[in-house]
Design a protein around this motif. Sequence first.
Motif, PDB file in Angstrom:
ATOM      1  N   ALA A   1       1.867  14.541   8.489  1.00 44.61           N
ATOM      2  CA  ALA A   1       2.575  13.126   9.009  1.00 44.61           C
ATOM      3  C   ALA A   1       1.610  12.351   6.990  1.00 44.61           C
ATOM      4  O   ALA A   1       3.174  11.118   6.989  1.00 44.61           O
ATOM      5  CB  ALA A   1       1.867  12.280   9.768  1.00 44.61           C
ATOM      6  N   ALA A   2       1.046  13.233   6.146  1.00 47.74           N
ATOM      7  CA  ALA A   2       1.107  12.512   5.136  1.00 47.74           C
ATOM      8  C   ALA A   2       2.194  13.027   3.944  1.00 47.74           C
ATOM      9  O   ALA A   2       1.630  12.884   2.816  1.00 47.74           O
ATOM     10  CB  ALA A   2      -1.081  12.729   4.591  1.00 47.74           C
ATOM     11  N   MET A   3       2.569  13.712   4.430  1.00 44.28           N
ATOM     12  CA  MET A   3       3.628  14.688   3.543  1.00 44.28           C
ATOM     13  C   MET A   3       4.828  14.200   3.456  1.00 44.28           C
ATOM     14  O   MET A   3       5.934  14.079   2.391  1.00 44.28           O
ATOM     15  CB  MET A   3       3.672  15.808   4.052  1.00 44.28           C
ATOM     16  CG  MET A   3       3.184  16.463   4.344  1.00 44.28           C
ATOM     17  SD  MET A   3       1.732  17.349   2.699  1.00 44.28           S
ATOM     18  CE  MET A   3       2.779  18.771   2.572  1.00 44.28           C
ATOM     19  N   GLN A   4       4.683  12.597   3.723  1.00 42.15           N
ATOM     20  CA  GLN A   4       5.940  11.313   3.685  1.00 42.15           C
ATOM     21  C   GLN A   4       6.071  11.743   2.023  1.00 42.15           C
ATOM     22  O   GLN A   4       7.580  11.466   1.913  1.00 42.15           O
ATOM     23  CB  GLN A   4       6.153  10.042   4.439  1.00 42.15           C
ATOM     24  CG  GLN A   4       5.565  10.656   6.103  1.00 42.15           C
ATOM     25  CD  GLN A   4       6.004  10.743   6.406  1.00 42.15           C
ATOM     26  OE1 GLN A   4       7.880  10.926   6.287  1.00 42.15           O
ATOM     27  NE2 GLN A   4       6.049  11.203   7.279  1.00 42.15           N
ATOM     28  N   VAL A   5       5.415  11.322   1.195  1.00 41.97           N
ATOM     29  CA  VAL A   5       5.494  11.124   0.221  1.00 41.97           C
ATOM     30  C   VAL A   5       6.776  12.020  -0.302  1.00 41.97           C
ATOM     31  O   VAL A   5       7.634  11.543  -1.549  1.00 41.97           O
ATOM     32  CB  VAL A   5       4.182  10.807  -1.062  1.00 41.97           C
ATOM     33  CG1 VAL A   5       4.651  10.132  -2.325  1.00 41.97           C
ATOM     34  CG2 VAL A   5       3.590   9.605  -0.363  1.00 41.97           C
TER      35      VAL A   5
ATOM     36  N   PRO B   1       0.575  -0.954  -0.580  1.00 42.21           N
ATOM     37  CA  PRO B   1      -0.495  -0.097  -0.130  1.00 42.21           C
ATOM     38  C   PRO B   1       1.078   1.357   0.325  1.00 42.21           C
ATOM     39  O   PRO B   1       0.522   2.266  -0.614  1.00 42.21           O
ATOM     40  CB  PRO B   1      -0.976  -0.249   1.415  1.00 42.21           C
ATOM     41  CG  PRO B   1      -0.707  -1.779   1.111  1.00 42.21           C
ATOM     42  CD  PRO B   1       0.372  -2.423   0.714  1.00 42.21           C
ATOM     43  N   HIS B   2       2.312   1.358   0.930  1.00 39.42           N
ATOM     44  CA  HIS B   2       2.829   2.665   0.956  1.00 39.42           C
ATOM     45  C   HIS B   2       3.072   2.762   0.007  1.00 39.42           C
ATOM     46  O   HIS B   2       3.240   3.486  -0.957  1.00 39.42           O
ATOM     47  CB  HIS B   2       4.366   2.356   2.140  1.00 39.42           C
ATOM     48  CG  HIS B   2       4.845   1.355   2.052  1.00 39.42           C
ATOM     49  ND1 HIS B   2       5.993   2.108   1.143  1.00 39.42           N
ATOM     50  CD2 HIS B   2       4.754   0.260   2.832  1.00 39.42           C
ATOM     51  CE1 HIS B   2       6.723   0.504   1.398  1.00 39.42           C
ATOM     52  NE2 HIS B   2       5.997  -0.515   1.847  1.00 39.42           N
TER      53      HIS B   2
ATOM     54  N   THR C   1       0.859   4.187  -2.438  1.00 41.77           N
ATOM     55  CA  THR C   1       0.492   5.650  -2.495  1.00 41.77           C
ATOM     56  C   THR C   1       1.681   7.080  -3.310  1.00 41.77           C
ATOM     57  O   THR C   1       1.502   7.890  -3.627  1.00 41.77           O
ATOM     58  CB  THR C   1       0.910   6.398  -1.095  1.00 41.77           C
ATOM     59  OG1 THR C   1      -0.035   5.231  -0.063  1.00 41.77           O
ATOM     60  CG2 THR C   1       0.271   7.424  -0.598  1.00 41.77           C
ATOM     61  N   LYS C   2       2.692   5.883  -3.248  1.00 41.60           N
ATOM     62  CA  LYS C   2       3.951   6.635  -4.025  1.00 41.60           C
ATOM     63  C   LYS C   2       4.143   7.155  -5.241  1.00 41.60           C
ATOM     64  O   LYS C   2       4.202   8.276  -6.077  1.00 41.60           O
ATOM     65  CB  LYS C   2       4.892   6.379  -3.356  1.00 41.60           C
ATOM     66  CG  LYS C   2       5.583   6.353  -1.554  1.00 41.60           C
ATOM     67  CD  LYS C   2       7.504   6.489  -2.043  1.00 41.60           C
ATOM     68  CE  LYS C   2       7.292   6.161   0.006  1.00 41.60           C
ATOM     69  NZ  LYS C   2       8.571   5.519   0.418  1.00 41.60           N
TER      70      LYS C   2
ATOM     71  N   ARG D   1      -5.850  14.876   4.496  1.00 42.96           N
ATOM     72  CA  ARG D   1      -5.131  13.776   4.455  1.00 42.96           C
ATOM     73  C   ARG D   1      -4.609  13.401   3.521  1.00 42.96           C
ATOM     74  O   ARG D   1      -3.006  13.332   2.963  1.00 42.96           O
ATOM     75  CB  ARG D   1      -5.380  12.690   5.835  1.00 42.96           C
ATOM     76  CG  ARG D   1      -4.415  12.454   6.134  1.00 42.96           C
ATOM     77  CD  ARG D   1      -4.268  11.210   6.855  1.00 42.96           C
ATOM     78  NE  ARG D   1      -5.680  10.634   7.002  1.00 42.96           N
ATOM     79  CZ  ARG D   1      -5.605   9.569   7.810  1.00 42.96           C
ATOM     80  NH1 ARG D   1      -4.632   9.276   8.545  1.00 42.96           N
ATOM     81  NH2 ARG D   1      -6.565   8.538   7.231  1.00 42.96           N
ATOM     82  N   ALA D   2      -5.670  12.326   2.441  1.00 43.35           N
ATOM     83  CA  ALA D   2      -5.701  11.792   1.810  1.00 43.35           C
ATOM     84  C   ALA D   2      -4.778  12.643   0.676  1.00 43.35           C
ATOM     85  O   ALA D   2      -4.150  12.074  -0.377  1.00 43.35           O
ATOM     86  CB  ALA D   2      -6.737  11.052   0.943  1.00 43.35           C
TER      87      ALA D   2
ATOM     88  N   ARG E   1      -6.319   7.029  -0.705  1.00 43.24           N
ATOM     89  CA  ARG E   1      -7.603   6.636   0.116  1.00 43.24           C
ATOM     90  C   ARG E   1      -8.456   7.390   1.215  1.00 43.24           C
ATOM     91  O   ARG E   1      -7.100   7.720   1.859  1.00 43.24           O
ATOM     92  CB  ARG E   1      -7.593   5.454  -0.359  1.00 43.24           C
ATOM     93  CG  ARG E   1      -6.590   4.529   1.105  1.00 43.24           C
ATOM     94  CD  ARG E   1      -7.265   3.347   1.093  1.00 43.24           C
ATOM     95  NE  ARG E   1      -8.021   3.310   1.181  1.00 43.24           N
ATOM     96  CZ  ARG E   1      -8.927   1.931   2.028  1.00 43.24           C
ATOM     97  NH1 ARG E   1      -7.747   0.595   1.946  1.00 43.24           N
ATOM     98  NH2 ARG E   1     -10.115   1.734   2.117  1.00 43.24           N
TER      99      ARG E   1
ATOM    100  N   THR F   1      -1.229  13.625  -0.279  1.00 49.16           N
ATOM    101  CA  THR F   1       0.342  12.599  -0.518  1.00 49.16           C
ATOM    102  C   THR F   1      -0.286  12.989  -2.007  1.00 49.16           C
ATOM    103  O   THR F   1       0.676  12.611  -3.107  1.00 49.16           O
ATOM    104  CB  THR F   1       0.096  11.664  -0.980  1.00 49.16           C
ATOM    105  OG1 THR F   1      -1.956  11.539  -1.142  1.00 49.16           O
ATOM    106  CG2 THR F   1      -1.117  10.662   1.176  1.00 49.16           C
TER     107      THR F   1
END
Lengths: 258, 309
Positions: free
Chosen positions: A103-107, A74-75, A78-79, A166-167, A84, A170
Amino acid sequence: MSAPLLKLDQVTIRFGGLTAVSALDFQVNDHDLVGLIGPNGAGKTTVFNLITGVYQPTEGTIAFAGQPTAKRKPHQLTKVGIARTFQNIRLFHSLNVFDNVRAAMQVHRTHGVRQALWRGKAYRAAEKEVEDRVMDLLEIFKLGRLRNEDAKNLPYGDQRRLEIVRALATQPKLLLLDEPAAGMNPTEKAELAGLIRSIKDRFQIAVLLVEHDMQLVMNLCERITVLDYGVKIAEGTPTEIKRHPKVIEAYLGEEQIA
Amino acid sequence: MIPGAKRWLVVAIVLIAIVSAFSKQFNSYYLGIAIDVGINIILAVSLNLIMGHTGQFSLGHAGFMAVGSYTAASFTIACTKHVPESAAPFLLVGGLILGGLLAALCGLAVGVPTLRLRGDYLAIVTLGFGEIIRVVFQNMEAVGAASGLSGIPNYTNFFWSWTTAAIAAYAVAALVNSTYGRGFIAVHDDEIAASAMGINPTRYKVTAFVVGAFFAGVAGALYAHHKQTINPTGFDFMKSFEIVVMVILGGMGRTVGVIIAAILLTILPEMLRPVAEYRMIIYSLLIIVIMMARPQGLFTLRSSKGANT
């Protein structure tokens, strides 16, 4: 026309003896707003979990932007651009509103352990940029003034919106919304419809919407796919779906009787 | 989001240096406790990264401490004869780094296979691992087996103990309070949601484990050069529990709370010495009372982890 953004080809998944989704063909193009509907237990959320890599299909293939998604976690998906929301809201409950989005800005983050420890100039600039982007997103959804609030203390509707923010953080190409209108009153639903439309236009992304609320889907979506017992029984524009005999039988008919 | 966080670290180290300049005037018993406090802060803060922030219940922290302890002690014992007296601080720092790195390596070796497990299962596996390490040292003749390793030079002083504690606290706080570090807490809160946000849960868990193990190893190295004798029973699961209690009492994921808890739980047993045989009963009762009165942690003022570090 290039390859569709998302393409499911004869996708089947079985859990033991139960076939949850059976030979599903389905596609989403760039900037589409597509609905996936069906009665309870029709396999809609299972389709979401297949697309996002939570489940692997037993048979068939899924391709995103021309690339097969098989064996990808899944991760990783997302990248490449699939984001979702969840049917039962799954916010990070010990973080505040701002940090939920952060936290969702990791990508797209440029720093790692070393930079976080050293905190040099480049790191601070990057963090400032992250903060600006998070705040921009929050402001668009009128959540900016709640930035220091705990996510779990937000009213229900705000929690749903925060999950969408949040979705979006990403930076997806495809946004999957799992029953975003669940538990909302008619006013909130109308607001949500406007919101989804504006997301699609503003962020130039495709949206796949799983929803129970027929009216919302009919008003919002350009194309609708209907699932029943894991099988696709109809596909078309809202007008076509409304008249489709199988749909009336499986879905609307059921409601009329009740 | 701590602007100029590094500045605070420097200020802390300068303060510690000033205090330690006068350390000769302190009663050596109190000084010894102060050094213990510093070591326990490192242990508690590092376990807090694993347990409090990332939510991985580990009962093997004393095992990593043991690895650091024995590694550093063996290193300095081997080297101390060959270098002049004045090189002692360098030997100690070398020992700390070496001990930390080896412990981190153990953390990686344990973390990769076990962190797929969750909750109770992980606790049991880490407990087992900690015991394995202890038993290995207990049977290793080269490090004194059951009778332990003695004759370790007394290199740890107030300055090194507290400076290292400050660095550990800074490292964990700086790590967690970055966009990168929010991933630890996201994994703690909801692994499925975290992975849907592009966070690789396994990667984060292993990172927390390795960093935590590193500092546990460093703490063990300081401990060895403070006590001058180490033996395997000092690193049994009671020690792991002690650290776990500090983290829970301070409030999982609250750096400041955990530091205060580490200080309190180190001083408390010493303060209770006058009541001799009732000491451990009172100590345990106090922990029970505190836990019942403040289940969220003794020093947790607000529930969000954003501001309170």
